[in-house]
Design an enzyme around this catalytic site. Structure first.
Site, short mmCIF file in Angstrom:
data_model
loop_
_atom_site.label_atom_id
_atom_site.label_comp_id
_atom_site.label_asym_id
_atom_site.label_seq_id
_atom_site.Cartn_x
_atom_site.Cartn_y
_atom_site.Cartn_z
N GLU A 131 77.65 52.92 20.82
CA GLU A 131 76.55 52.00 20.60
C GLU A 131 75.21 52.44 21.19
O GLU A 131 74.62 51.74 22.02
CB GLU A 131 76.93 50.61 21.10
CG GLU A 131 78.09 50.05 20.29
CD GLU A 131 78.49 48.63 20.67
OE1 GLU A 131 78.06 48.15 21.74
OE2 GLU A 131 79.24 48.01 19.90
N GLU A 162 84.13 49.61 15.30
CA GLU A 162 84.33 48.29 15.88
C GLU A 162 83.87 47.22 14.91
O GLU A 162 82.81 47.35 14.28
CB GLU A 162 83.54 48.12 17.19
CG GLU A 162 84.01 48.98 18.35
CD GLU A 162 83.21 48.70 19.62
OE1 GLU A 162 82.59 47.62 19.72
OE2 GLU A 162 83.18 49.59 20.49
#
Length: 539
Positions: A198, A340
């Site tokens: 991320e 995810e």
């Protein structure tokens, strides 16, 4: 304009656990060679992932986090369900790949794993975080699963917008990746590296300080950093796939909507989820056919993005996904593996979101790959597939994911539940359980471990009859004094000297020719189960 996913994927994966102690154990490396995940190492072909024979492979996996936290190893090892039992359940449900988040702290010499129930997991006593990872990889590989390693955090303290911090340099990041590539070289269970979790914006435009895409600043351009790390890894292990996540805002900065300057405003997405510039500025690797783009995608349980409140929701979602990452797949540029995505499903909009997203990925082996967040029930923003006992399963979530899962071979009785978690029995008379004829089953037993006062074992029963046994139940007897500790892959109980393993509700049917493995721990002298029966018929 918003602060998406402000704390990241495992944002509340914080649990108060007691430190455990460990046993040393040998590590084996069984290479993956299964129908669900292909043969040998994987590579890419346009938008598809293929195996060493050229067969198309779809990774349908799950995240099991903890190695990135202060525990430095998988969460849930403190539960009454042994670590192998948890992997058994994942494989049986149809998850053929395990994404393993870690922090660089867990890789340091002298790193200590904590939060382990040493009674349930005596084979982990004394092992380092990497040695525990070795065991998980070996066992997952024996079940046909694949492993993706995910550099989730530079330290266990938290995530970072850039791939380096003042205390963890880019050189450390790359050198640790090279060490892992060397450690697992030759073991195709481990298929690749998710380089950094991320990357995202920081600072307000025009004073951006976070991860950009295509901006050309070598200190902030995630695309260029991914090339440096990816090529360093491929120099050590050219067979690995390189998984590259997106950013949040391509500029690397947050929009300032108050300055009345539209040039500072841009379209942003989830942390790690925005690959809108990857078509214009692709990641360039020195080894062809190794790049997989890996966006993240979440629901309102993580952050209420504006699109969730659009009047045409959820019909607006496919166009949003196309813009952020789907075009790469649809234009045959590269494969997509959603690293995810998840939700508590507490908001009715979230269930619609998950159903719509799964349909968007496509059905069958050619659909987009994914690893669901998460197995862990202690992810505060999403919850997990496992319930709080780390044994039973959230059947609502599983039912939505089930049609898209491609189980590894050896993963369960029928490669995953046949009717879905809530689908009910799918074979046999509807008026009651099926009874096979005597001798229509075979049994094998494996003692997994033993220690003073107890042992761990697996009973595998195969239905050798011509019809499904539905619902199935396996019984066996133990000598007086041997008592059940815990069980998995079934509801395991004991009455007197008889142990009963009843089919779980999400996998009630044992198809003809299929096998089921019931795991357990027991107290007393290690003993082989006797008089094993399938639905009352002796094996």
């Amino acid at each position: 304009m918003f602060r998406p996913k402000a704390l990241g994927g495992a944002l509340t994966a914080l649990a108060t656990v007691a430190a455990g102690v460990f046993f040393a154990a040998a590590v084996s490396t069984t290479p993956a060679s299964a129908a669900g995940t292909g043969t040998g190492y994987l590579h890419t072909n346009g938008s598809q992932i293929v195996d060493s024979t050229g067969a198309t492979v779809r990774l349908t996996g799950i995240n099991w986090f903890g190695m990135e936290t202060d525990n430095k190893t998988f969460h849930g090892l403190w539960s009454s369900n042994p670590w192998r039992g948890q992997l058994d359940t994942m494989a049986r449900l149809g998850y053929n790949t395990l994404r393993v988040p870690y922090s660089n702290d867990a890789l340091k010499p002298g790193a200590t794993a904590t939060g382990i129930n040493d009674f349930v997991n005596p084979d982990l006593i004394g092992l380092s975080p990497l040695q525990i990872l070795d065991k998980v990889i070996a066992y997952a590989g024996s079940k046909g699963m694949r492993i993706i390693l995910d550099r989730h955090r530079p330290t266990s303290a938290g995530q970072s917008p850039l791939w380096y911090t003042p205390t963890v340099s880019e050189a450390t990041w790359i050198n640790d990746w090279k060490m892992l590539a060397q450690r697992y070289a030759g073991n195709p269970t481990v298929i690749g590296a998710d380089l950094h979790n991320e990357p995202h914006a920081e600072g307000t435009n025009p004073a951006a300080t976070g991860a950009c895409w295509g901006c050309g600043d070598t200190t902030r351009d995630w695309r260029l950093a991914a090339e440096r790390a990816g090529n360093a890894i491929l120099g050590v292990q050219p067979n690995w796939l390189i998984f590259v996540e997106g950013v949040s805002c391509p500029s690397g900065g947050l929009s300032n909507v108050w300055d009345n300057d539209p040039s500072n405003d841009e379209d942003c997405g989830w942390w790690g989820g925005n690959l809108s510039k990857a078509g214009q500025f692709p990641v360039r690797l020195n080894v062809a056919n190794r790049l997989v783009y890996s966006p993240h995608e979440y629901a309102t349980s993580v952050y209420r993005q504006t699109w969730f409140d659009a009047p045409d929701y959820p019909a607006n979602m496919p166009a949003i996904w196309d813009k952020y990452f789907g075009y790469l797949y649809k234009q045959n540029i590269a494969p997509i593996m959603m690293g995810e995505f998840g939700s508590t499903l507490a908001d009715p909009k979230d269930r619609v979101w998950l159903e719509k997203l799964m349909a968007y990925t496509g059905t069958g082996v050619t659909g987009m790959s994914f690893t669901y967040w998460s197995w862990n029930p202690n992810s505060g923003d999403t919850g997990g597939i496992a319930l709080d006992d780390w044994t039973n399963v959230n059947t609502t979530k599983q039912a939505i994911l089930q049609p898209y899962l491609i189980a590894p071979s050896g993963g369960g009785p029928t490669g995953g539940p046949t009717g879905g978690p809530t689908g009910g029995p799918t074979g046999g008379p509807t008026g009651g359980p099926t009874t096979p004829p005597p001798g229509a089953c075979t049994v094998t037993y494996r003692q997994v471990n033993a220690w003073q006062g107890g042992f761990q074992g697996e009973v595998t029963v195969k239905n050798t009859g011509t019809a499904a046994v539905n619902p199935w139940s396996v019984t066996w007897t133990w000598p007086s004094g041997v008592t059940l500790g815990s069980g998995w892959n079934a509801t395991v109980t004991q009455s007197g000297t008889t142990v009963t393993a009843a089919a779980p509700s999400h996998a009630p049917s044992l198809a003809a020719g299929a096998s089921v493995t019931v795991g357990f721990t027991a107290n007393g002298t290690a003993s082989t189960p006797a008089s094993v029966k399938l639905n009352g018929a002796g094996c």
